[in-house]
Design a protein around this motif. Structure first.
Motif, PDB file in Angstrom:
ATOM      1  N   LYS A  81      -8.355   9.191  -2.073  1.00  0.00           N
ATOM      2  CA  LYS A  81      -8.625   9.287  -0.653  1.00  0.00           C
ATOM      3  C   LYS A  81      -9.336  10.579  -0.293  1.00  0.00           C
ATOM      4  CE  LYS A  81      -5.094   9.702   2.065  1.00  0.00           C
ATOM      5  NZ  LYS A  81      -3.857   9.358   2.812  1.00  0.00           N
ATOM      6  N   VAL A 115       0.863  -1.182   0.000  1.00  0.00           N
ATOM      7  CA  VAL A 115       0.000   0.000   0.000  1.00  0.00           C
ATOM      8  C   VAL A 115       0.897   1.228   0.000  1.00  0.00           C
ATOM      9  CG1 VAL A 115      -1.820   1.276   1.180  1.00  0.00           C
ATOM     10  CG2 VAL A 115      -1.784  -1.229   1.263  1.00  0.00           C
ATOM     11  N   VAL A 124      -4.445   6.588  -2.978  1.00  0.00           N
ATOM     12  CA  VAL A 124      -3.925   5.394  -2.314  1.00  0.00           C
ATOM     13  C   VAL A 124      -3.770   4.328  -3.382  1.00  0.00           C
ATOM     14  CG1 VAL A 124      -4.338   3.656  -0.541  1.00  0.00           C
ATOM     15  CG2 VAL A 124      -5.032   6.006  -0.145  1.00  0.00           C
ATOM     16  N   TYR A 177      -2.580   0.381  -4.406  1.00  0.00           N
ATOM     17  CA  TYR A 177      -2.359  -1.000  -3.978  1.00  0.00           C
ATOM     18  C   TYR A 177      -1.663  -1.723  -5.138  1.00  0.00           C
ATOM     19  CZ  TYR A 177      -5.782   0.074  -0.346  1.00  0.00           C
ATOM     20  OH  TYR A 177      -6.436   0.644   0.713  1.00  0.00           O
ATOM     21  N   SER A 209       0.584   5.443  -0.121  1.00  0.00           N
ATOM     22  CA  SER A 209      -0.251   6.635  -0.041  1.00  0.00           C
ATOM     23  C   SER A 209       0.594   7.839  -0.413  1.00  0.00           C
ATOM     24  CB  SER A 209      -0.812   6.805   1.376  1.00  0.00           C
ATOM     25  OG  SER A 209      -1.585   7.975   1.460  1.00  0.00           O
TER      26      SER A 209
END
Length: 370
Positions: free
Chosen positions: A163, A68, A89, A91, A70
């Protein structure tokens, strides 16, 4: 120390070092890239691995689990020239350790910069309202671009999420005012709808009440009329069955007269002209008609109709009752007076009839020959 032992010790230490350098234990979900003399040789898998001492060395150790990342807020200009800060964000997962180590110098920085440029291209074609309401579309377009670019780096982007989208403070204040106005509008609409529904329900309830009351009144009047009709029918049948003579009917007629003026709303009362005839019929039923007369020197030649009305006289005087005597009474007093006169006449007729029958029957009253 014996000089012969020293070489054996050195040889043993070298052997242990070489064995330690030969064995490589890789943890689960890790990948080690091995270089031999500076050139990529292979990637070690989890477990026990053997390498060539001195010649082989571990260049990079990579984690192949899903990661992850950010990013910091990045300023982006919308189509309507508003600057918004967007946080994303990411992944991702390393699918090819060799490509992740040798195809790009810093894959995290490369992914971050690619995300920023893609966001600016996507958001630049949308206004602020579309940007705030099209997150799913933005996420899908970002993932498509990042997947295509990071595939050759040995990285698979699983998800990209926005986000936060932070517009300027002035835009936030305007949006809050707009939302407040929308809420007030919806509240006013709901209030008006509620009042409308309440009035409709009240009107329908009043309508149903009036209908039910009218139906109840109708049924009551029908039942009352049926009862009165049956009563009249029974009276009619009783009269015809018993063959009542006119004397009884005249007596019932006199009994009914006092009830005509019992109502409080009566201001006009008419004494029918048949009153004297009814009195004569009753008195004639119990005695000699020639000896009877109306009380108060009332004669058949008297006026046949007596009218008593409040304020109905032409000369503006008190109302008068004309039937052989003149007196001023209201409707109720006139009715009571007529009732008293009728009762007196009936009582006198009964007394004379009893005296006549007593004189004709032996053993009752005074004998005529004694």
């Amino acid at each position: 120390m014996d000089p012969v032992v020293i070489p054996f010790l050195v040889a043993a230490i070298v052997v242990v070092f070489l064995v330690a350098s030969t064995v490589r234990i890789v943890p689960q979900a890790r990948r080690y890239n091995i270089e031999r003399f500076g050139r990529y040789r292979r990637t070690l898998q989890p477990g026990l691995n053997f390498v060539v001492p001195v010649a082989d060395r571990v260049n990079t150790k990579l984690d192949v689990r899903e990661q992850v990342y950010s990013s910091a807020p990045k300023p982006v200009i919308t189509e309507d020239n508003l600057v918004v800060n967007i946080d994303t964000v990411l992944y991702y997962q390393i699918t090819d350790p060799r490509a992740a180590a040798y195809e790009v110098a810093d894959y995290l920085q490369a992914i971050d910069q690619l995300t920023v440029t893609t966001l600016r291209n996507v958001i630049g074609s949308m206004d602020l309202e579309q940007t705030l309401t099209s997150r799913e579309e933005i996420n899908a377009r970002l993932r498509a671009v990042l997947d295509d670019a990071t595939g050759k780096w040995g990285i698979r982007v699983n998800r990209v999420e926005i986000k936060a989208i932070d517009p300027p403070n002035t835009i936030k204040e305007a949006m809050e005012k707009q939302m407040r106005a929308e809420r007030d509008k919806r509240a006013a609409i709901l209030h008006a709808e509620g009042e409308r529904q309440a009035k409709i329900l009240t009107a329908e309830g009043t309508k149903q009440k009036d209908i039910l009351e009218a139906q109840g009144t109708q049924q009551a009047m029908i039942l009352r009329a049926d009862g009165e009709a049956k009563a009249v029918e029974r009276v009619f049948q009783a009269v015809h069955r018993n063959n009542a003579d006119p004397k009884i009917l005249a007596y019932k007629y006199l009994e009914t007269l006092p009830h005509l003026a019992k109502s409080d709303n009566n201001t006009f009362w008419v004494i029918p002209g048949e009153l004297t005839e009814a009195v004569r019929a009753v008195t004639g039923a119990f005695g000699d008609r020639s000896t009877m007369g109306l009380p108060g020197s009332a004669q058949p030649e008297a006026a046949t109709t007596t009218t008593v009305a409040d304020g109905a006289a032409d000369d503006g005087g008190a109302p008068e009752l004309e039937a052989g005597s003149t007196f001023s009474l209201d409707a109720a007093a006139a009715a009571d007076e007529v009732a008293k006169q009728a009762a007196a006449v009936v009582s006198d007729a009964k007394a004379e009839a009893e005296a006549a029958r007593a004189s004709q029957v032996p053993g009752r009253g005074h004998p005529s020959g004694d």
